[in-house]
Structure formats: structure tokens, C-alpha cells
Scaffold this active site. Sequence first.
Site, PDB file in Angstrom:
ATOM      1  CG  MET A  30      -1.818  -1.134   1.159  1.00 19.03           C
ATOM      2  SD  MET A  30      -3.393  -0.868   1.973  1.00 19.03           S
ATOM      3  CE  MET A  30      -2.991  -0.718   3.760  1.00 19.03           C
ATOM      4  CG  HIS A  37       6.976  -2.190   2.332  1.00 12.34           C
ATOM      5  ND1 HIS A  37       6.755  -1.050   3.176  1.00 12.34           N
ATOM      6  CD2 HIS A  37       5.763  -2.696   2.341  1.00 12.34           C
ATOM      7  CE1 HIS A  37       5.726  -0.989   3.592  1.00 12.34           C
ATOM      8  NE2 HIS A  37       4.922  -1.815   3.243  1.00 12.34           N
ATOM      9  CE  LYS A 151       3.633  -4.591  11.635  1.00 12.25           C
ATOM     10  NZ  LYS A 151       2.749  -4.297  10.710  1.00 12.25           N
TER      11      LYS A 151
HETATM   12  O1  PAF Z   1      -0.133  -5.899   3.698  1.00 15.40           O
HETATM   13  C1  PAF Z   1      -0.684  -4.685   2.771  1.00 15.40           C
HETATM   14  O2  PAF Z   1       0.233  -3.781   2.692  1.00 15.40           O
HETATM   15  C2  PAF Z   1      -1.920  -5.052   2.238  1.00 15.40           C
HETATM   16  O3  PAF Z   1      -2.821  -5.371   3.219  1.00 15.40           O
HETATM   17  C3  PAF Z   1      -1.920  -5.724   0.888  1.00 15.40           C
HETATM   18  C4  PAF Z   1      -1.546  -7.001   1.087  1.00 15.40           C
HETATM   19  C5  PAF Z   1      -0.892  -4.992  -0.062  1.00 15.40           C
HETATM   20  C6  PAF Z   1      -3.361  -5.744  -0.018  1.00 15.40           C
HETATM   21  O4  PAF Z   1      -3.695  -4.493   0.053  1.00 15.40           O
END
Ligand code: PAF
Length: 286
Positions: A30, A37, A151
Site C-alpha cells: 500500500m 517492504h 508481520k
Molecule cells: O499488507 C498490505 O500492505 C496490504 O494489506 C496488501 C497485501 C498490499 C493488500 O492491500
Amino acid sequence: MRTVTTVAELRAALETARGKGRSVALVPTMGNLHSGHIALVKRARDEAGLVVASVFVNPLQFGANEDLDSYPRTLAADQEKLQSAGCDLLFAPTVEQMYPHGQQQLTRVSVPQVSEGLCGGSRPGHFTGVATVVCKLFNLVQPDVAVFGQKDFQQLAVIRRMVRDLDIPVRLIGEPTVRAANGLALSSRNGYLSAAERDLAPILYRVLTTLADQIRQGRRDHAALLAEGRASIEAAGLQVDYLELRDALSLETATAESRQLVLLVAAFIGRTRLIDNLQLDLDSLE
Ligand code: PAF
């Protein structure tokens, strides 16, 4: 790295890559990216010829009183970080692009059992929103591999169950949680914390590690143990949403016989809700 915002551009870029025989790894996000990430993108880089990331703040997974509007949108910074981590293609669609027929009558994917309780109990509809958007992303990208963070332990369990039950041909990888030096799990929502709240937040991981040590040492009075953990977190000024011990494979409440365990916590620091978890494999002690 190329950024595309429409489904048509995404499909065309993927077709070209597949034509050259490249396998595809997907990292759904997101945005508001942090080192956690980036670890997912680096793992994806090791796994496939083409690394695709998505940045989409999915309205379906936010409750009415949650932070959809204030959720940080930091696309330019995200693009730089993804590029340096070795991402090849970024899909950053608008809400209209993802849900061109609106959200009201949208077909949704709901995953029973593993979605219930824990975050699913506190955030009704959240995992249906997650499963629906992840299913759409899988259909759009058709990745060979998809990488998610551990997480969000329950989220990963929900996605695993969806992939199993709907025969989605993708291999899932769960990457370990990335933590700050003080143990705090990296999260986009840490940015909401004040300096004082940031100092308090590592109590979550400290309590999880203390409880895990006690279980490893043979304590099996789970209810009393969790009550002690809850009391320690609340004594630090946080408000516990849940602190539970579950079977790591089924996500059902752990019994004295469970061997693969996971401790899961969610707590509010002021208005910010943080989650964390710690897995324990009792078989690896023998
Ligand atoms: O973990 C996230 O950032 C969100 O829940 C995802 C998997 C991208 C779905 O919108």
C-alpha cells in the site's frame, strides 16, 4: 524501473517480459515503503526474472472509522526506493482503475475461519477487502511467486488459504519481520507515533519474547501467561486489543499439545493500532 497506472499498460508490459521467458514475482503493497517492504522486493529479486510491485491503498480493507483518508501516499519516494531495491515494474493504479464498476456491488473473496478473530474480530470486513484485492492483483499480474511480510501473520494465513482453496497458481513466500534495533516491528503506521509513543512501542516485542521464552522453558498455563503479558503491556500505558497464542498452521487457539505456535498481539498506543507476532517451533528445541 517503469511505472504503469492502468491495467492495459500492466498487461502489455507483462506480455513483453513473459515473451522473453522471464518469470514474474509480485510484491503487493500500500506504499509508504520502509525497509520491511524493501526486504520483500529484494527477496522477489532473488526469485524471479521480473519483479513487479504494486502500490495501492485499497479502500475495501479499511473500516468506516479507520485511516483510509490519512494513510500516507508517498509515491515519488516509493518509486525511488523500489528502483534502488531492484524492482522492474511498478503498478500504481487509481481506485477507479482497480474498481471500474464501483465497490458497492463488487464480487468479493471471503475466507472463513482464518479471517475470524484477532484482527478479523477487531476490523470486520478487513480480510475480505485484503483477499479481494490480492485475488485481483494475482489475476492481473499472474505472478509465479508473490512475497508478503510475516508481520501481517493473519493476512498471510488468509492469503495462503485463498490460494489453496481457489487453486491460484502462485507460490507464496512469507518474509521475516524487519525490526528496528529496539525490536519494534517496522510498519507504515509507526509514522503516526509521537517521539514518546515510539519509546513505548518496543514493549510489544519485549513481551512477546518474554512469553516465548517462558513457553520454551515449559510453561503451559497459557491463559495465565497471556494475562501476565497483557498486564505488562497495559502497565506501559498501551491498550491491548488482543494478545493470543495460536497454532501457527491452523491459527486455532493453541493447546498444550501444539508444537508450532505463534504469539500475536495488537495494541493501541494513543490512537495508533500496532500489531506484532512471534513464531515458536517447540519441535526445534528437541
Ligand atoms: O499488507 C498490505 O500492505 C496490504 O494489506 C496488501 C497485501 C498490499 C493488500 O492491500
